[in-house]
Design an enzyme around this catalytic site. Structure first.
Site, PDB file in Angstrom:
ATOM      1  N   SER A 120       0.713  -1.331  -0.224  1.00 48.54           N
ATOM      2  CA  SER A 120      -0.162  -0.269   0.039  1.00 48.54           C
ATOM      3  C   SER A 120       0.775   1.430   0.101  1.00 48.54           C
ATOM      4  O   SER A 120       0.268   2.350  -0.050  1.00 48.54           O
ATOM      5  CB  SER A 120      -0.947  -0.105   1.144  1.00 48.54           C
ATOM      6  OG  SER A 120      -2.166  -0.834   1.039  1.00 48.54           O
ATOM      7  N   LYS A 144      -0.053   3.680  -2.713  1.00 47.97           N
ATOM      8  CA  LYS A 144      -0.992   4.908  -2.600  1.00 47.97           C
ATOM      9  C   LYS A 144      -0.339   6.124  -2.268  1.00 47.97           C
ATOM     10  O   LYS A 144      -1.063   7.250  -2.439  1.00 47.97           O
ATOM     11  CB  LYS A 144      -1.987   4.468  -1.346  1.00 47.97           C
ATOM     12  CG  LYS A 144      -2.659   3.432  -1.412  1.00 47.97           C
ATOM     13  CD  LYS A 144      -3.839   3.105  -0.464  1.00 47.97           C
ATOM     14  CE  LYS A 144      -4.524   1.885  -0.574  1.00 47.97           C
ATOM     15  NZ  LYS A 144      -4.156   0.778  -0.021  1.00 47.97           N
ATOM     16  N   SER A 151      -5.544   3.416   4.834  1.00 46.94           N
ATOM     17  CA  SER A 151      -5.248   2.644   3.579  1.00 46.94           C
ATOM     18  C   SER A 151      -6.321   1.949   2.723  1.00 46.94           C
ATOM     19  O   SER A 151      -6.061   0.758   2.525  1.00 46.94           O
ATOM     20  CB  SER A 151      -4.032   1.667   4.179  1.00 46.94           C
ATOM     21  OG  SER A 151      -3.339   1.197   2.909  1.00 46.94           O
ATOM     22  N   LYS A 155       3.325   6.505   4.836  1.00 44.83           N
ATOM     23  CA  LYS A 155       2.477   5.519   4.666  1.00 44.83           C
ATOM     24  C   LYS A 155       2.778   4.154   4.870  1.00 44.83           C
ATOM     25  O   LYS A 155       3.997   3.864   4.859  1.00 44.83           O
ATOM     26  CB  LYS A 155       2.155   5.499   3.066  1.00 44.83           C
ATOM     27  CG  LYS A 155       1.014   4.710   2.642  1.00 44.83           C
ATOM     28  CD  LYS A 155      -0.253   5.005   2.881  1.00 44.83           C
ATOM     29  CE  LYS A 155      -1.259   4.251   2.597  1.00 44.83           C
ATOM     30  NZ  LYS A 155      -1.368   2.852   3.728  1.00 44.83           N
TER      31      LYS A 155
END
Length: 388
Positions: free
Chosen positions: A69, A72, A124, A231
């Site tokens: 993720s 992202k 997320s 993140k």
């Protein structure tokens, strides 16, 4: 401090303040020390100083890996750069039917692109990433093209994107090095920086939309002082992935770990190491003898000055900083004190890391022009005729 290596250049080009842009990250990062006294659990890792791009620690940093993720970061950045962030729209019903983490979108929900970015960067949400991709590009493949175009523009040479969420897919990969480059660029976007730094946020969506709280999965925002993002990620194939950033006393560090069983500990260790190596140092360019010729004034030259700048560098880099002075060959009279006439660019390893305006220290008035008798009569007659 006095800069030991100074290059003075004269230019007649249009002068402007240096601004960090996409092009600033197209140059390779500079390796300062590849033998750092730290070890991490990650299969691949990197630590950089965000403004200079200096690599302070690296391990398998260009190795192709699944990044989960942390993908992202790219998706949220493209969504923010697309604009029109606060116009409501109905999410695509197929986009939100996705496995894994979610911001809680349901069929028929009304949302904004800004809310989707919160949904991507905090809980997320795979649903948020998919919904943004379809809304912007109409299909995942078209959005993947945008992702790869951006990666190419940022010289992310070891990356290829297929999905907006980061779920495992054939042909999707990146590396720690590229993620550091991407994050350094993304943090220049004020919306991105604000969103990824939130431990939680109140976001409105639904049918009809209503406010609800979203929580960030990044524990470092609460456990590490001065953490500002960025993140988390996890899939069975990628393992635990994490990109973090912290800013302290003018120094911003970015840490990346891929497949790291002890990622929280890794990042704490890396960031502590980085803040021990990089400090902000004041750079003073000696402008005592700096001046520029003046045309149309009683003064032949006008004296100039510039403010000092503070640069985040290691001790060994201090003597490597070069200053390039940009000044026109001359200026015209009529300049006020404190007016910008040039700039000083500070260069490290061929990369502009800061700039400062060169300004006048005194006013420079126009020299009165003597007018002969006949010229005076001619100007008087023209003025009279213009009034009739």
């Amino acid at each position: 401090m006095n800069i030991k290596k100074i290059i003075v250049a004269v230019s007649t080009s249009v002068l402007c303040l240096f601004q960090m842009t996409q092009a600033a990250f197209c140059e390779p990062l500079c390796y300062e020390n590849q033998n750092a006294e730290i070890t991490v659990s990650a299969g691949a890792a990197i630590l950089i100083e965000a403004d200079t791009g200096t690599v302070l620690y690296a391990k398998n940093e260009k190795e192709h890996r699944s990044i989960a993720s942390t993908t992202k970061i790219m998706t949220a950045l493209l969504t923010l750069e697309e604009g029109d962030l606060d116009s409501p729209f109905t999410v695509d019903s197929t986009a939100i039917l996705v496995e894994g983490t979610s911001m809680g979108l349901k069929e028929g929900d009304i949302v904004t692109r800004r809310a989707l970015c919160y949904g991507m960067l905090l809980p997320s949400g795979n649903d948020a990433a998919n919904a943004a991709a379809i809304n912007i590009s109409g299909s995942y493949s078209a959005f993947a093209e945008k992702m790869n175009d951006k990666a190419k523009a940022l010289s992310m040479e070891n990356s290829n994107f297929v999905t907006p969420s980061g779920l495992d897919a054939k042909g999707q990969y990146s590396c720690a090095y590229d993620l550091a480059v991407l994050t350094a660029y993304a943090l220049k976007n004020n919306d991105f920086k604000e969103i990824c730094s939130k431990s939680n946020a109140k976001v409105s969506f639904g049918n009809p939309p209503y406010e609800r709280w979203l929580s960030n999965s990044n524990k470092l925002l609460k456990s590490y002082p001065d953490c500002i993002g960025v993140k988390t990620g996890f899939t069975d194939n990628a393992g635990r992935t994490l990109v973090s950033a912290a800013s302290r006393n003018g120094v911003t560090l970015i840490a990346v770990t891929l497949n790291a069983p002890n990622d929280w500990q890794d990042h704490t260790k890396m960031l502590d190491y980085g803040f021990g190596k990089v400090k902000c140092h004041n750079m003073n360019y000696n402008t005592d003898s700096l001046s520029v010729s003046v045309i149309g004034s009683d003064k032949e030259f006008v004296k100039l000055t510039s403010k000092e700048v503070s640069l985040p560098v290691t001790e060994s880099q201090r003597s490597e900083v070069k200053a390039i002075v940009h000044l026109p060959h001359f200026i015209y009279a009529g300049v006020k004190s404190g007016e910008k006439v040039g700039k000083i660019e500070y260069i490290l390893n061929g990369k502009i890391i800061a700039s400062a305006d060169i300004i006048t220290m005194e006013e420079c008035k126009e020299k009165p022009q003597k007018v002969d008798f006949f010229t005076g009569i001619y100007r008087f007659i023209r003025r009279v005729l213009s009034l009739t």
